[in-house]
Design a protein around this motif. Structure first.
Motif, PDB file in Angstrom:
ATOM      1  N   LYS A 109      -5.748   0.073  12.382  1.00  0.00           N
ATOM      2  CA  LYS A 109      -7.080  -0.519  11.597  1.00  0.00           C
ATOM      3  C   LYS A 109      -6.436  -1.750  11.266  1.00  0.00           C
ATOM      4  O   LYS A 109      -5.300  -2.107  10.660  1.00  0.00           O
ATOM      5  CB  LYS A 109      -7.018   0.361  10.411  1.00  0.00           C
ATOM      6  CG  LYS A 109      -7.260   1.902  10.782  1.00  0.00           C
ATOM      7  CD  LYS A 109      -7.509   2.600   9.429  1.00  0.00           C
ATOM      8  CE  LYS A 109      -8.132   4.099   9.986  1.00  0.00           C
ATOM      9  NZ  LYS A 109      -7.979   5.015   8.666  1.00  0.00           N
ATOM     10  N   ALA A 147      -6.109  -5.071   9.117  1.00  0.00           N
ATOM     11  CA  ALA A 147      -6.078  -5.529   7.813  1.00  0.00           C
ATOM     12  C   ALA A 147      -6.011  -6.918   7.701  1.00  0.00           C
ATOM     13  O   ALA A 147      -5.622  -7.757   8.490  1.00  0.00           O
ATOM     14  CB  ALA A 147      -5.073  -4.920   7.122  1.00  0.00           C
ATOM     15  N   LEU A 187      -3.074   4.255   8.718  1.00  0.00           N
ATOM     16  CA  LEU A 187      -3.438   2.861   8.983  1.00  0.00           C
ATOM     17  C   LEU A 187      -3.173   2.329  10.162  1.00  0.00           C
ATOM     18  O   LEU A 187      -3.422   1.144  10.476  1.00  0.00           O
ATOM     19  CB  LEU A 187      -2.384   2.143   7.643  1.00  0.00           C
ATOM     20  CG  LEU A 187      -2.731   2.190   6.160  1.00  0.00           C
ATOM     21  CD1 LEU A 187      -1.604   1.628   5.540  1.00  0.00           C
ATOM     22  CD2 LEU A 187      -4.158   1.971   5.855  1.00  0.00           C
ATOM     23  N   THR A 242       0.781  -1.151  -0.036  1.00  0.00           N
ATOM     24  CA  THR A 242       0.121  -0.069  -0.105  1.00  0.00           C
ATOM     25  C   THR A 242       0.790   1.201   0.087  1.00  0.00           C
ATOM     26  O   THR A 242       2.055   1.055   0.323  1.00  0.00           O
ATOM     27  CB  THR A 242      -0.863   0.032   1.237  1.00  0.00           C
ATOM     28  OG1 THR A 242      -1.723   1.279   1.357  1.00  0.00           O
ATOM     29  CG2 THR A 242      -0.304   0.050   2.379  1.00  0.00           C
ATOM     30  N   GLU A 273      -0.395   4.128   1.679  1.00  0.00           N
ATOM     31  CA  GLU A 273      -1.078   4.786   2.772  1.00  0.00           C
ATOM     32  C   GLU A 273       0.088   4.991   3.728  1.00  0.00           C
ATOM     33  O   GLU A 273       0.894   3.752   3.905  1.00  0.00           O
ATOM     34  CB  GLU A 273      -2.404   4.004   3.339  1.00  0.00           C
ATOM     35  CG  GLU A 273      -3.464   4.140   2.366  1.00  0.00           C
ATOM     36  CD  GLU A 273      -4.300   5.538   2.359  1.00  0.00           C
ATOM     37  OE1 GLU A 273      -3.635   6.084   3.031  1.00  0.00           O
ATOM     38  OE2 GLU A 273      -5.024   5.786   1.273  1.00  0.00           O
TER      39      GLU A 273
END
Length: 286
Positions: free
Chosen positions: A236, A238, A233, A226, A228
């Motif tokens: 969060k 994943a 992040l 990613t 980001e």
């Protein structure tokens, strides 16, 4: 005033006066019109002189130079060839155990970082532990001792996990996406990350953790593929899909070295640890 009226001493005084005032040239008494045409006699004399002079060969024309070709700007070539990343994937696929993978990593010569590092830093903790921590790269202490997260930031990480009742001797398996220290602790290049990531993904497959904790922005971007940033992040959850098709929950969090620089962010990291503890209890691990 007539010329006879000047005494020699007066003339000398006048010359000194001229020099003192910067007058160092003399001109005639009558002005010269330099834009006027020459008299006919002068024109005729010039023509006669030109007729008596033997004709010279015409000057060769100045060759026309072709415009220089524009400079070719070439893109910088990475130190490592993309083929080396594919070589690393092929080597890692052949490893059936963590021990075989470690042997393959230590024998691999395709990453230039190995030539400047003191040690190959593979892993620490308990292989097969429920939580696998993946950091960025070894630092000076890790390079010297050959183990990940053993410096000041690693000591902070140990205290953080101890706060939720976990330790590297019992519950954690720790590694980095890079196995060799970048010179000066610089950010690893994308080529270096690609080569080592092939081994890291296979490492996760073989370790089979219940949860992967990604510590730091470089690890998060590389493993989750990613762009980001870590601040967006962090915290969060994943899902990490591995090459063998298996999936494992992944939790991005700040790197302990970042927390040493910005202690105010420890509150957010504590929230991440509590979220990790709850997830482990939901999975029935604790």
């Amino acid at each position: 005033m007539t010329e006879a009226a000047f005494a020699p001493q007066d003339a000398a005084a006048l010359l000194r006066w001229y020099v003192d005032h910067g007058i160092d040239e003399t001109i005639g008494e009558e002005a010269i019109d330099r834009f006027a045409l020459p008299p006919p006699a002068a024109v005729a004399a010039a023509a006669a002189s030109a007729a008596s002079t033997p004709a010279s060969s015409p000057a060769a024309p100045t060759p026309i130079r072709a415009p220089a070709a524009p400079a070719v700007v070439r893109a910088p070539v990475p130190l490592e060839s993309p083929q080396l990343a594919e070589d690393a994937r092929e080597v890692s696929r052949r490893a059936a155990t963590i021990a075989e993978l470690e042997e393959a990593v230590r024998a691999f010569e395709g990453c230039a970082l190995k030539r400047t590092a003191k040690n190959t830093v593979f892993a620490d903790g308990v292989a097969g532990a429920p939580v696998m921590i993946v950091g960025e790269a070894p630092g000076a202490d890790e390079d010297r001792l050959g183990k990940p997260f053993v410096g000041v930031s690693g000591q902070l990480m140990d205290r953080m996990f101890a706060a939720i009742g976990m330790s590297r001797e019992r519950d954690l398996y720790i590694t980095n996406i890079l196995f060799w220290r970048p010179p000066g602790n610089r950010t690893p290049t994308l080529s270096e990350q690609a080569i080592c990531l092939a081994f890291t993904r296979r490492h996760i497959e073989l370790a089979r953790p219940k949860i992967v904790v990604l510590a730091g922005g470089t690890a998060v971007k590389a493993v989750l593929n990613t762009t980001e940033g870590i601040t967006r992040l962090r915290g969060k959850w994943a899902t990490l899909t591995l090459d063998d098709g298996s999936e494992v929950p992944a939790l991005p969090t700040f790197h302990p070295a970042y927390l040493l620089r910005t202690p105010a962010s420890k509150r957010q990291s504590w929230a991440d640890l509590l979220s990790l503890d709850k997830r482990l209890k939901d999975l029935g691990v604790r």
